[in-house]
Design a protein around this motif. Structure first.
Motif, PDB file in Angstrom:
ATOM      1  N   LYS A  90       0.946  -1.139   0.090  1.00 10.92           N
ATOM      2  CA  LYS A  90      -0.075  -0.100   0.063  1.00 10.92           C
ATOM      3  C   LYS A  90       0.812   1.215   0.121  1.00 10.92           C
ATOM      4  O   LYS A  90       1.771   1.325   0.697  1.00 10.92           O
ATOM      5  N   ASP A 107      -9.709   5.332  -0.479  1.00 12.77           N
ATOM      6  CA  ASP A 107      -9.342   4.747  -1.696  1.00 12.77           C
ATOM      7  C   ASP A 107      -8.046   4.165  -1.139  1.00 12.77           C
ATOM      8  O   ASP A 107      -7.107   4.811  -0.662  1.00 12.77           O
ATOM      9  N   ASP A 139      -4.162   2.773  -2.913  1.00 11.28           N
ATOM     10  CA  ASP A 139      -3.469   2.630  -4.003  1.00 11.28           C
ATOM     11  C   ASP A 139      -2.114   1.522  -3.760  1.00 11.28           C
ATOM     12  O   ASP A 139      -1.906   1.464  -2.366  1.00 11.28           O
ATOM     13  N   GLU A 199      -9.286  -1.751  -7.527  1.00 14.11           N
ATOM     14  CA  GLU A 199      -8.143  -0.815  -6.953  1.00 14.11           C
ATOM     15  C   GLU A 199      -7.130  -0.520  -7.927  1.00 14.11           C
ATOM     16  O   GLU A 199      -6.508  -1.615  -8.835  1.00 14.11           O
ATOM     17  N   GLU A 200      -6.158   0.427  -7.804  1.00 13.46           N
ATOM     18  CA  GLU A 200      -5.221   0.667  -8.727  1.00 13.46           C
ATOM     19  C   GLU A 200      -3.790   0.124  -8.226  1.00 13.46           C
ATOM     20  O   GLU A 200      -3.492   0.291  -7.210  1.00 13.46           O
ATOM     21  N   TYR A 201      -3.054  -0.488  -9.171  1.00 13.01           N
ATOM     22  CA  TYR A 201      -1.937  -1.147  -8.696  1.00 13.01           C
ATOM     23  C   TYR A 201      -0.967  -0.445  -9.862  1.00 13.01           C
ATOM     24  O   TYR A 201      -1.389  -0.750 -11.160  1.00 13.01           O
ATOM     25  N   VAL A 216      -0.262   1.645 -15.138  1.00 16.60           N
ATOM     26  CA  VAL A 216      -1.116   1.295 -13.784  1.00 16.60           C
ATOM     27  C   VAL A 216      -2.079   0.363 -14.093  1.00 16.60           C
ATOM     28  O   VAL A 216      -2.641   0.362 -15.363  1.00 16.60           O
TER      29      VAL A 216
END
Length: 413
Positions: free
Chosen positions: A5, A21, A23, A56-58, A48
């Motif tokens: 995270k 949120d 990330d 969720e954004e990785y 991304v």
């Protein structure tokens, strides 16, 4: 592959704030591996991906190198060799450059936790100067958290201003950050922060000019025009979450920064300057029409609300019609909230009641009951109907104002 995270979710957890949120950063992987695991790519410029289930954004760990002025002038390098610390090093502020592993351990190579404790906004590296949006983000965090900017970060921003880097900001990014700042609990801190670091004059010259301009004694003698607008903005934040109202109060007195001292507030010269400057600001930032239109009307009519008991009934009707309130009743509510914030934006008036607000609403409620049907039945047509409706509305408004005029000593003008 190692996953952490990062950024705001780590910061907010450490502050004890709700985490909205999450990330994530992925170290030691490639785009092909992410795609093979079902992640969906986002855009073309950055590595991304969206998680196949949580969405969720990785982001792959990456480094950035400045290649040209402005927000898009970066060369992105993502590879399995990029370390977590290298990825964190490209971030803007130390409080945003922390990561957390699966066991809850915080990785904090730039001492962001100390800055959180000391309520300090500090750049991670000199690469801060390469992205002008970071100045706006920093001011937004000042408004959100009430933090102060570190002296060494102020020096970097002075360097950015001297190099003209802020002039490369695009309108959409400025508005995006301004919008977020206006929705914070104390949005005045956004502008105060920008002024303290010397950026307000470049980014919002219309607002910067207000500071140091004295108020007229019968209006707000205790504070200058810039301080007054900041007080009004924070009052608006107390009264409503409506972005349009908050933006409108920022613009309502812009004319004071360019109006000669012998022109009183409420004079057409002052209003016209406020309208012109508000229009120019909205055009420059490409402010959405529903928001800009309210700001223009508040700039034009806010003094009418304060002088309500001195206006004629037909002047009151002109304001209502100017706001297009008969078709859009919510516009009157927004206008009155902006005027109430303006009224309360003075030392000693922070919690005071504004009788003009209730009186204006009562005038509108009564006048809005007048319909064309009765006049059509009388045989009137076309413009004659509109004229008859206006006459009746003026008479009704006058009746509604009589008790207020009696109590305040005001007279129709």
């Amino acid at each position: 592959m190692q996953i952490y995270k990062v950024g705001g979710c780590v910061r907010d957890r450490l502050l004890g704030r709700p985490v909205k949120d999450k990330d994530w950063v992925v170290v030691g992987s490639t785009a092909d591996e992410m795609l093979a695991q079902g992640f969906r790519p986002v855009g073309k410029d950055f590595p991304v991906f969206l998680h196949p289930k949580t969405h969720e954004e990785y982001a792959l760990a990456r480094t950035e190198r400045k290649t040209a002025p402005g927000y898009h002038g970066f060369e992105i390098h993502a590879s399995p060799e990029v370390t977590l610390e290298e990825d964190l090093a490209r971030r803007d502020l130390t409080i945003n450059a922390m990561a957390e592993d699966d066991d809850g351990n915080v990785i904090d190579p730039f001492d962001g936790q100390t800055d959180l404790h000391n309520k300090t906004l500090r750049h991670v590296s000199n690469a801060f100067v390469e992205d002008p949006v970071r100045v706006l983000r920093m001011a937004r965090f000042a408004a959100r958290f009430g933090f102060q900017v570190a002296d060494e970060t102020k020096l970097l921003i002075h360097q950015m201003i001297a190099n003209g880097e802020l002039e490369h900001l695009v309108a959409e990014r400025v508005w995006q950050e301004l919008e977020k700042a206006l929705l914070s609990n104390q949005p005045s801190l956004f502008f105060i922060c920008l002024r303290e670091v010397g950026a307000l004059k470049t980014l919002f010259p219309e607002i910067d000019r207000l500071f140091g301009v004295p108020q007229h004694s019968q209006w707000h003698p205790e504070v200058d025009a810039g301080v007054h607008v900041m007080l009004v903005l924070d009052q608006a934040a107390r009264l409503t979450d409506d972005l349009a109202v908050r933006f409108a109060v920022v613009c309502h007195d812009l004319g004071k920064g360019t109006t000669p001292a012998d022109i009183l507030p409420g004079h057409k010269g002052h209003e016209q300057r406020s309208i012109a400057l508000t229009h120019a600001l909205c055009e420059r930032l490409r402010v959405p029409r529903e928001i800009s239109s309210l700001a223009l009307k508040v700039a034009e009519f806010h003094t009418h609300c304060h002088l309500l008991f001195e206006l004629s009934s037909c002047e009151v009707l002109n304001v209502i019609e100017g706001l297009d309130a008969f078709r859009k009743p919510q516009r009157l509510s927004q206008y009155l909230l902006a005027c109430e914030a303006d009224f309360r934006g003075r030392p000693g008036y922070e919690n005071a009641d504004m009788p003009e607000k209730a009186a204006f609403q009562a005038c509108f409620d009564a006048a809005s009951k007048v319909s064309a049907a009765a006049f059509v039945n009388e045989g009137l047509k076309g413009p004659a109907i509109a004229s008859a409706m206006a006459d009746q509305r003026c008479r009704i408004i006058e009746q509604m104002l009589k008790p207020f005029r009696k109590n305040t000593g005001g007279t129709a003008s």
